[in-house]
Design an enzyme around this catalytic site. Structure first.
Site, PDB file in Angstrom:
ATOM      1  N   GLU A  37       9.954   1.475  11.129  1.00  0.00           N
ATOM      2  CA  GLU A  37      10.502   0.143  10.526  1.00  0.00           C
ATOM      3  C   GLU A  37      11.159  -0.483  11.584  1.00  0.00           C
ATOM      4  OE1 GLU A  37      12.065   0.526   5.923  1.00  0.00           O
ATOM      5  OE2 GLU A  37      11.938   2.534   7.579  1.00  0.00           O
ATOM      6  N   SER A  85      17.820   9.815   3.070  1.00  0.00           N
ATOM      7  CA  SER A  85      18.600   8.505   2.002  1.00  0.00           C
ATOM      8  C   SER A  85      19.869   9.296   1.783  1.00  0.00           C
ATOM      9  CB  SER A  85      18.240   8.320   0.730  1.00  0.00           C
ATOM     10  OG  SER A  85      19.032   7.935   0.170  1.00  0.00           O
ATOM     11  N   LYS A 128      14.514  11.828   0.548  1.00  0.00           N
ATOM     12  CA  LYS A 128      13.825  10.882   0.750  1.00  0.00           C
ATOM     13  C   LYS A 128      13.689  11.514   1.893  1.00  0.00           C
ATOM     14  CE  LYS A 128      13.145   7.135  -0.044  1.00  0.00           C
ATOM     15  NZ  LYS A 128      13.157   5.239  -0.699  1.00  0.00           N
ATOM     16  N   HIS A 154      -9.580  -5.211   4.389  1.00  0.00           N
ATOM     17  CA  HIS A 154      -8.185  -5.256   3.328  1.00  0.00           C
ATOM     18  C   HIS A 154      -7.481  -4.563   2.340  1.00  0.00           C
ATOM     19  CE1 HIS A 154     -11.573  -8.988   3.044  1.00  0.00           C
ATOM     20  NE2 HIS A 154     -12.662  -7.417   3.052  1.00  0.00           N
TER      21      HIS A 154
END
Ligand code: ARG
Length: 467
Positions: free
Chosen positions: A300, A287, A293, A166
């Site tokens: 992704e 970024s 970042k 979970h």
């Protein structure tokens, strides 16, 4: 078509002036597949060479014509490979583009190549050969990905991390064990690939339009020449079957699902909040506005490619589901789905192999996280069963009270003083502290397939021998 007695489309360039009106242009546009099936040129030429050789061997065409045909086809192959071939949309597809060029190169002998075959068995052959090669490539790429995981698993057979259910901390595991879970997944994908290669290993050529042919062809000879195990057995099925393409897509969809789960874990692990792994510069991006970042874009995109692959599988299943036997032109729509999925799958496997090899694993961070969230609570309960003779249900209850106490004191189980533990259950001794560390917890799980470093090493040895 304005006139179907016209035998080649090029003549329509002559009379087309008056007739190049809407419908004909649209007809050409919807009908043509050369824009994508030119990818099959090498398979088409290989198939034609095998077919012509067989025709000559059987005395259906002369040896002289066969030599001209084979020579011409080899010339076309090098023209296409060197970018000196002009594909024509009026000639619809790769088969007619090659054949028309052959006629220009060698004259009337070219017309004998299409004896005892049809574009229906021709396209079935070309596409099967292509899918077979793609499956072989996929098999190799999966082997590379598995090898990357085996190396990381070996390196981290003892590195403790939290195991999750979970996505909540469950029990400590090792990072090596987690890596080996992916080895199992990609190992199953690879065996599906191997089965698919066996399924499709039958040669379609010679099924002709759908009914076979009256010429004395030898389908076993072409099957052998093209590296197939044997010829297909039913000519109707042969030209209407695209199971091999659907099987490729379903394998790609399942492998894509695995790659996407891995991608998702990498996205989570590489957040500053988790900090379990750091991606290499080679597999992350910055970024344009936030200088701090480092984004896991490749992961992704792997997650997203899986969506495309699923789309292709559903598209082809839907294209095929209502078709009466045998061939229908709907089937021309099979190729783009497979080509797109193959490209996505290759990219996804390659990106994941690179990421897994390059990422830096923060073992200190993982270990700290492994100990939080009372992850050794089950070990305490097991100790009570083993050392104090409690039934597991009672031990579970006692442990629950210990967890509640630790929680109220803001400490770990291992930090509770013995007096506190004994107040909860009198039989607890200081030996209990041996099982409350994450290392002890992990080392104790020696059941076959479990997370103990010794078991993980056994799993690695099994896969090393197989890979
Ligand atoms: N371009 C066609 C395809 O991909 C080749 C087969 C055409 N056959 C036919 N009877 N029109 O399916």
């Amino acid at each position: 078509m304005a006139d179907d007695t016209t035998d080649t489309k090029s003549s329509n360039q002559m009379w087309g002036g008056r007739f190049a009106s809407g419908p004909d242009a649209i007809m050409e546009e919807i009908n043509a597949s050369i824009g994508f099936d030119k990818k099959l040129f090498a398979q088409d030429i290989r198939g034609s060479i095998a077919h012509a050789t067989m025709l000559a061997h059987q005395g259906i065409i002369s040896a002289d014509d066969k030599d001209k045909i084979v020579h011409g086809l080899n010339t076309i192959l090098s023209e296409i490979e060197s970018g000196n071939f002009e594909f024509s949309r009026q000639l619809e597809d790769i088969h007619m583009n090659v054949e028309a060029r052959l006629a220009t190169l060698i004259g009337p002998a070219a017309g004998r190549l299409h004896t005892a075959r049809s574009r229906n068995d021709q396209v079935a052959l070309d596409f099967r050969l292509w899918v077979k090669e793609e499956l072989q490539k996929t098999e190799q790429m999966l082997t590379g990905l598995i090898a990357a995981f085996l190396d990381r698993a070996e390196e981290h057979a003892e590195s403790v991390m939290p195991g999750f259910t979970h996505l909540q901390t469950a029990q400590p595991v090792t990072f090596g064990h987690h890596c080996m879970a992916y080895v199992e997944m990609f190992g199953r994908d690879r065996s599906r690939v191997r089965h698919a290669i066996e399924h499709l290993d039958e040669s379609p050529i010679g099924a002709a339009a759908l009914a076979g042919t009256g010429y004395p062809i030898d389908r076993h000879m072409t099957a052998r020449a093209l590296g197939f195990r044997e010829p297909t057995r039913n000519s109707i099925d042969t030209v209407s079957d695209r199971d091999f393409a659907i099987e490729f897509l379903s394998i790609a969809a399942i492998a894509g699902m695995h790659l996407s789960r891995l991608a998702e874990e990498i996205v989570i692990w590489s957040t500053p909040q988790f900090g379990f792994v750091r991606l290499s510069d080679a597999f992350s991006t910055g970024s344009s506005i936030m200088p701090q970042k480092k984004n896991p874009d490749a992961a992704e995109l792997v997650r997203a490619k899986t969506g495309r692959i699923n789309g292709s599988l559903v598209a082809l299943l839907t294209i095929m589901k209502g078709l009466p036997l045998a061939y229908s032109k709907d089937m021309q729509e099979d190729k783009e789905q497979v080509f797109d999925a193959a490209e996505s799958l290759e990219l996804a496997i390659a990106a994941m192999t690179g990421m897994v090899r390059d990422m830096t694993v923060n073992t200190a961070r993982m270990k700290a996280a492994a100990g939080s969230g009372y992850s050794t609570a089950t070990d305490l309960a097991d100790w009570l069963v083993r050392e104090a003779g409690l039934p597991f249900r009672d031990a579970h209850h006692v442990t629950g009270r210990a967890v509640a106490l630790a929680e109220s004191k803001g400490c770990d189980l291992a930090e509770l003083p013995l007096s506190d533990l004994q107040a909860i259950h009198a039989d607890i001794t200081d030996k209990v502290y041996d099982v409350l560390t994450v290392e002890a917890s992990v080392a104790s799980r020696k059941s076959f397939g479990g997370t103990a470093p010794s078991e993980v090493r056994r799993q690695i040895a099994f896969w090393r021998a197989r890979n």
